[in-house]
Write a protein that holds these residues in place. Sequence first.
Motif, PDB file in Angstrom:
ATOM      1  N   TYR B 139       0.833  -1.207   0.000  1.00  0.00           N
ATOM      2  CA  TYR B 139       0.000   0.000   0.000  1.00  0.00           C
ATOM      3  C   TYR B 139       0.866   1.255   0.000  1.00  0.00           C
ATOM      4  CZ  TYR B 139      -3.796   3.199   1.036  1.00  0.00           C
ATOM      5  OH  TYR B 139      -4.703   4.224   0.956  1.00  0.00           O
ATOM      6  N   ASP B 140       1.908   1.250   0.814  1.00  0.00           N
ATOM      7  CA  ASP B 140       2.801   2.418   0.884  1.00  0.00           C
ATOM      8  C   ASP B 140       3.438   2.684  -0.474  1.00  0.00           C
ATOM      9  OD1 ASP B 140       4.027   1.792   4.291  1.00  0.00           O
ATOM     10  OD2 ASP B 140       2.195   2.763   3.534  1.00  0.00           O
ATOM     11  N   GLU B 146       0.797   6.131  -6.882  1.00  0.00           N
ATOM     12  CA  GLU B 146      -0.606   6.477  -7.135  1.00  0.00           C
ATOM     13  C   GLU B 146      -1.355   5.451  -7.965  1.00  0.00           C
ATOM     14  OE1 GLU B 146      -0.107  11.324  -6.679  1.00  0.00           O
ATOM     15  OE2 GLU B 146      -0.903  10.479  -8.538  1.00  0.00           O
ATOM     16  N   GLN B 147      -0.661   4.727  -8.818  1.00  0.00           N
ATOM     17  CA  GLN B 147      -1.317   3.710  -9.645  1.00  0.00           C
ATOM     18  C   GLN B 147      -0.292   2.624  -9.940  1.00  0.00           C
ATOM     19  OE1 GLN B 147      -2.657   4.190 -13.990  1.00  0.00           O
ATOM     20  NE2 GLN B 147      -4.305   5.151 -12.838  1.00  0.00           N
ATOM     21  N   VAL B 148      -0.656   1.361  -9.719  1.00  0.00           N
ATOM     22  CA  VAL B 148       0.299   0.266  -9.956  1.00  0.00           C
ATOM     23  C   VAL B 148      -0.413  -0.915 -10.586  1.00  0.00           C
ATOM     24  CG1 VAL B 148       1.813   0.881  -8.015  1.00  0.00           C
ATOM     25  CG2 VAL B 148      -0.012  -0.799  -7.676  1.00  0.00           C
ATOM     26  N   THR B 149       0.396  -1.781 -11.233  1.00  0.00           N
ATOM     27  CA  THR B 149      -0.080  -3.079 -11.697  1.00  0.00           C
ATOM     28  C   THR B 149       0.691  -4.145 -10.931  1.00  0.00           C
ATOM     29  OG1 THR B 149       1.601  -3.197 -13.408  1.00  0.00           O
ATOM     30  CG2 THR B 149      -0.507  -2.180 -14.017  1.00  0.00           C
ATOM     31  N   ASP B 173      -9.907  -6.477  -1.909  1.00  0.00           N
ATOM     32  CA  ASP B 173     -10.972  -7.174  -1.174  1.00  0.00           C
ATOM     33  C   ASP B 173     -11.352  -6.415   0.099  1.00  0.00           C
ATOM     34  OD1 ASP B 173      -9.887 -10.594  -1.919  1.00  0.00           O
ATOM     35  OD2 ASP B 173     -11.143  -9.180  -3.036  1.00  0.00           O
ATOM     36  N   TYR B 174     -10.358  -5.754   0.701  1.00  0.00           N
ATOM     37  CA  TYR B 174     -10.638  -4.906   1.872  1.00  0.00           C
ATOM     38  C   TYR B 174     -11.221  -3.557   1.456  1.00  0.00           C
ATOM     39  CZ  TYR B 174      -7.990  -7.861   5.177  1.00  0.00           C
ATOM     40  OH  TYR B 174      -7.546  -8.885   5.989  1.00  0.00           O
ATOM     41  N   ARG B 175     -11.270  -3.328   0.134  1.00  0.00           N
ATOM     42  CA  ARG B 175     -11.731  -2.054  -0.431  1.00  0.00           C
ATOM     43  C   ARG B 175     -10.861  -0.889   0.040  1.00  0.00           C
ATOM     44  NH1 ARG B 175     -13.967  -5.493  -2.929  1.00  0.00           N
ATOM     45  NH2 ARG B 175     -16.127  -5.458  -3.695  1.00  0.00           N
ATOM     46  N   LEU B 176      -9.566  -1.157   0.134  1.00  0.00           N
ATOM     47  CA  LEU B 176      -8.618  -0.095   0.487  1.00  0.00           C
ATOM     48  C   LEU B 176      -8.079   0.582  -0.764  1.00  0.00           C
ATOM     49  CD1 LEU B 176      -6.621  -1.998   3.267  1.00  0.00           C
ATOM     50  CD2 LEU B 176      -8.447  -0.309   3.577  1.00  0.00           C
ATOM     51  N   VAL B 177      -8.259  -0.087  -1.915  1.00  0.00           N
ATOM     52  CA  VAL B 177      -7.808   0.450  -3.198  1.00  0.00           C
ATOM     53  C   VAL B 177      -8.902   0.195  -4.228  1.00  0.00           C
ATOM     54  CG1 VAL B 177      -5.385   0.015  -2.647  1.00  0.00           C
ATOM     55  CG2 VAL B 177      -6.669  -1.683  -3.945  1.00  0.00           C
ATOM     56  N   LYS B 178      -8.827   0.987  -5.325  1.00  0.00           N
ATOM     57  CA  LYS B 178      -9.751   0.762  -6.433  1.00  0.00           C
ATOM     58  C   LYS B 178      -9.057  -0.136  -7.456  1.00  0.00           C
ATOM     59  CE  LYS B 178     -11.955   5.281  -6.279  1.00  0.00           C
ATOM     60  NZ  LYS B 178     -12.322   6.468  -7.055  1.00  0.00           N
ATOM     61  N   ARG B 179      -9.858  -0.756  -8.290  1.00  0.00           N
ATOM     62  CA  ARG B 179      -9.308  -1.659  -9.296  1.00  0.00           C
ATOM     63  C   ARG B 179     -10.017  -1.406 -10.620  1.00  0.00           C
ATOM     64  NH1 ARG B 179      -9.808  -8.142  -8.489  1.00  0.00           N
ATOM     65  NH2 ARG B 179     -11.961  -7.804  -9.221  1.00  0.00           N
ATOM     66  N   GLN B 180      -9.213  -1.297 -11.684  1.00  0.00           N
ATOM     67  CA  GLN B 180      -9.775  -1.095 -13.023  1.00  0.00           C
ATOM     68  C   GLN B 180      -9.107  -2.078 -13.964  1.00  0.00           C
ATOM     69  OE1 GLN B 180     -12.118   1.076 -13.696  1.00  0.00           O
ATOM     70  NE2 GLN B 180     -11.864   2.940 -12.459  1.00  0.00           N
ATOM     71  N   ALA B 181      -9.856  -2.592 -14.947  1.00  0.00           N
ATOM     72  CA  ALA B 181      -9.270  -3.521 -15.920  1.00  0.00           C
ATOM     73  C   ALA B 181      -8.299  -2.765 -16.826  1.00  0.00           C
ATOM     74  CB  ALA B 181     -10.376  -4.161 -16.747  1.00  0.00           C
ATOM     75  N   LEU B 182      -7.203  -3.422 -17.163  1.00  0.00           N
ATOM     76  CA  LEU B 182      -6.252  -2.840 -18.104  1.00  0.00           C
ATOM     77  C   LEU B 182      -6.850  -2.888 -19.500  1.00  0.00           C
ATOM     78  CD1 LEU B 182      -2.967  -4.436 -16.736  1.00  0.00           C
ATOM     79  CD2 LEU B 182      -3.465  -1.987 -16.830  1.00  0.00           C
ATOM     80  N   SER B 183      -6.634  -1.833 -20.272  1.00  0.00           N
ATOM     81  CA  SER B 183      -7.290  -1.766 -21.582  1.00  0.00           C
ATOM     82  C   SER B 183      -6.600  -2.647 -22.616  1.00  0.00           C
ATOM     83  CB  SER B 183      -7.336  -0.327 -22.072  1.00  0.00           C
ATOM     84  OG  SER B 183      -6.033   0.201 -22.064  1.00  0.00           O
ATOM     85  N   ASP B 184      -5.260  -2.776 -22.531  1.00  0.00           N
ATOM     86  CA  ASP B 184      -4.538  -3.437 -23.611  1.00  0.00           C
ATOM     87  C   ASP B 184      -3.978  -4.804 -23.242  1.00  0.00           C
ATOM     88  OD1 ASP B 184      -1.461  -1.489 -23.177  1.00  0.00           O
ATOM     89  OD2 ASP B 184      -2.861  -2.395 -21.772  1.00  0.00           O
ATOM     90  N   GLU B 185      -4.217  -5.262 -22.041  1.00  0.00           N
ATOM     91  CA  GLU B 185      -3.763  -6.599 -21.681  1.00  0.00           C
ATOM     92  C   GLU B 185      -4.642  -7.127 -20.543  1.00  0.00           C
ATOM     93  OE1 GLU B 185       0.151  -4.533 -20.277  1.00  0.00           O
ATOM     94  OE2 GLU B 185       0.019  -6.419 -19.164  1.00  0.00           O
TER      95      GLU B 185
END
Lengths: 301, 193
Positions: B139-140, B146-149, B173-185
């Motif tokens: 998390y740190d 700000e954004q990682v894969t 799962d703890y809803r501590l971060v948001k998740r978005q699908a990658l567009s190109d992979e």
Amino acid sequence: MNCSDHVLELPNNINDWAIATDKVCWKISKINQGDIVKVNLGKVDFIKPSGLILLSVLCRHLYNITRKKIIIEGMQYEVYKYLNKVSFFNVCQDYLEETEFYKISVFSDIKNIMSVNPYNTIKIMRVKPKDFIEFTQLNTYIGPILNSWLPESWSNEYKSDIQTALAELCNNSIEHSESETFFTLQKYKNEWVELSIGDAGIGISGHLRLKYNWLERRDVDFIKVALQGKTGRKSGRGGFGLQTVQELVKQYNGEMNIHSLKGSVKITGSKNQSEINHNYSFPGTRCHVILRKPNMFTKNM
Amino acid sequence: MNRVFKLVELAKKRFGEAQSEYYMLSRPIGAEDAETFIKNEIMNTPAGFTFVLDFQNIKLADVSYVDEVLLTPIVECCSGLFGERYIAVANINEGTMNNLEAAILYRDKNNKEFVPVVNKSNSKNVIIGNLEKSLRDTYDYLVLKEQVTAKDIVNHFDIDHRNASTRLKRLYDYRLVKRQALSDENGFYYELL
């Protein structure tokens, strides 16, 4: 119906529930509806918050039995002065017989109950069952009182923790006891604050038995189980209040004394826990907590 | 993107506008506030947004109140009840913070339910609750980037892809971060609330 007169002489150690209630309870069993009851305080030299709460709950309970107002008699002057200071006669006027003695000195203005008291004690408060809103509102008066007792900026956490302990204990009583809740606070020698809360309701075992049918257990066992976080709520949620207060008692090197029906548990600091099985059952639950002012170098984290 | 709800507005409705201090106390009041107001406000938050419960001008909220008004909705959020919506807090003072930490601790101890909370204060996201070290380190790192894969985590911590994915998924799962699908992979990118 033949009605009797009773004189209930309270022992000198009214502030120590473990001793005081057994001396009184066996006499209460002989009192019936319609009887006249006089509570004699002649042997009582001084009253602390714990004794004040016991006296309030006792009078309430006696009124519930007799449906007649209770007469307080035999007070020594210092005891009368204290009871007056904390507005005991005014707050409990619904079930105390009014006498000329009270009329001379009692605060008749209800608003005075809410005024900031220049002494190190607040006026005794009384909250109806399930009236969480009223209790929450009372905190807007308690906050400034604590600020006047503890004006130092370092004490903000301590004051919040005092109010948290008070809230958790009072709300337990207001929610579960099915009876009125009485509470008070007092500052001692600039070294610690005492909180006392009490009711004459169903007791901790009465609440837990709603969910756990432990017929064989003693009242003291129910208190211990409640301290571990068990709740009688149908939802199963909660049970955090007594755990929170225990943790604060440990943090502030304090004490907690819980008396419910026939059981008492006393916790001192972080470790010591003692228990008593009383000979007689006194209705409801009373909780007395001492939180010592933290020494900046020795607060238990 | 946040939608801020000031708890003091609820307090003013309940106790009146004239008070100098507001307290939020007791489990029944917290349960009522959660059922009657908070959950509706969460559902009125656009999908993908974070619902921020702002405690400014709340003098004190006790352990039982915060458990009902905050931790219970977060548990429901994690179970998917509110779709792709997230919950955080802001402007909690020291007294209420102590009580929130206690509520998290007792829920874990009594109910075996660990419910960490994101605290958005001073433009930083901080986790309240005793997150295990590997998740906290991850998390740190996300706070830094700000954004990682998962690939970023693999490279930074020198761990395998499965381990990296698991860490990020658990934070999600703890809803501590948001998740978005990658567009190109295949896969996701993760970002702060």
